[in-house]
Design an enzyme around this catalytic site. Structure first.
Site, PDB file in Angstrom:
ATOM      1  N   SER A 242       0.852  -1.189   0.000  1.00  0.00           N
ATOM      2  CA  SER A 242       0.000   0.000   0.000  1.00  0.00           C
ATOM      3  C   SER A 242       0.883   1.232   0.000  1.00  0.00           C
ATOM      4  CB  SER A 242      -0.895   0.021   1.242  1.00  0.00           C
ATOM      5  OG  SER A 242      -1.521   1.284   1.407  1.00  0.00           O
TER       6      SER A 242
ATOM      7  N   TYR B  79      -2.280  -1.165   9.984  1.00  0.00           N
ATOM      8  CA  TYR B  79      -2.338  -1.458   8.547  1.00  0.00           C
ATOM      9  C   TYR B  79      -1.077  -0.969   7.836  1.00  0.00           C
ATOM     10  CZ  TYR B  79      -4.027  -1.451   3.726  1.00  0.00           C
ATOM     11  OH  TYR B  79      -4.168  -1.655   2.369  1.00  0.00           O
TER      12      TYR B  79
END
Length: 270
Positions: A164, A177
């Site tokens: 990401s 995350y």
């Protein structure tokens, strides 16, 4: 497809119209987290490019529906329930995929959870941190390890990990995350070196904020931050990431390994 939404449908259809149906001819690919969103878009585009695809996800009913919809399009797909937090489930799915496909040429480690959105480092619960790490980091490692022997036998195995761009620019209030995706990127470098002698490429794609079901919780301010910061000033769609995944799985990328490629319209330039 309804599961991707009307806008996603249109963008994905345009991508598929430009994708050769022989790009991944006869390839055998496992895609995790494939019941919806990015994973489903990946599975559809990979199958459209000529591959036989196993879709795996913990969301069993949406997985069955998605697989049935792809099969109705004439695509060669098969569904397997998967719990990445359960090492036994990971092993079982990897073996079942290899058995069903008769081998394995590609693995897309897409499945992940967020769970920490909107919480700062003090508010983040330890149990939440552990759950995110178990699924996103340990699950990616275990699935890659379980698939490695079949990928090595293939002679042109490819692993595509979903990182990401939040780990590249340090998104706040998303610590578990972000840390997990930073670990996936680092793991990509290490596995590329470990398994290069088996002719397995290992690369990571780092998407920006993408319009899919899994990002519906994201505040509008974060969407606007991306819009204001991208070199290409528009929302990112699932189809925007599919082409890079197809490239990484194909023979076009046989000398590309250990790389983390941001696909985010130029929000992060890496």
């Amino acid at each position: 497809m309804q599961a991707l939404g009307h806008v996603q449908d249109h963008a994905l259809e345009q991508l598929l119209a430009r994708t050769p149906t022989t790009l991944l001819a006869d390839r055998r690919v496992l895609v995790t987290g494939a019941a919806r969103g990015l994973g489903l878009a990946f599975a559809r585009s990979i199958a459209h490019a000529g591959a036989r695809v196993v879709l795996a996800d913990i969301l069993e009913e949406p997985l069955k529906q998605a697989t049935a919809e792809l099969a109705a399009l004439g695509l060669d797909v098969f569904a397997l329930p998967l719990d990445l937090a359960n090492p036994q489930s990971v092993e079982q799915v990897a073996q079942a995929a290899v058995t069903h496909l008769g081998g394995l040429d590609g693995l897309v480690n897409n499945a992940a959870i967020t769970n920490s959105g909107g919480k700062d480092a003090h508010a983040l619960a330890i149990d939440t941190w552990d759950r995110v790490m178990d699924v996103n980091v340990r699950g990616t490692w275990l699935m890659s390890r379980a698939c490695q022997p079949a990928l090595a036998t293939s002679g042109h195995g490819s692993i595509v990990n979903l990182a990401s761009d939040t780990a590249l620019w340090g998104a706040p209030n998303l610590l578990a995350y972000v840390a997990s995706k930073g670990a996936v990127a680092a793991m990509t470098h290490s596995l590329a070196r470990e398994w290069g002698s088996d002719n397995i490429t290992v690369n990571a794609i780092a998407p920006g904020l993408t319009l899919v079901e899994a990002t519906e919780y994201v505040p509008q301010a974060r969407h606007q931050k991306y819009l204001d910061g991208r070199a290409l000033p528009r929302e990112q769609q699932a189809a925007d990431v599919c082409g890079t995944v197809l490239f990484a799985l194909s023979d076009l990328a046989r000398f590309v390994t250990g790389q983390v490629l941001p696909v985010n319209g130029g929000y992060v330039m890496h």
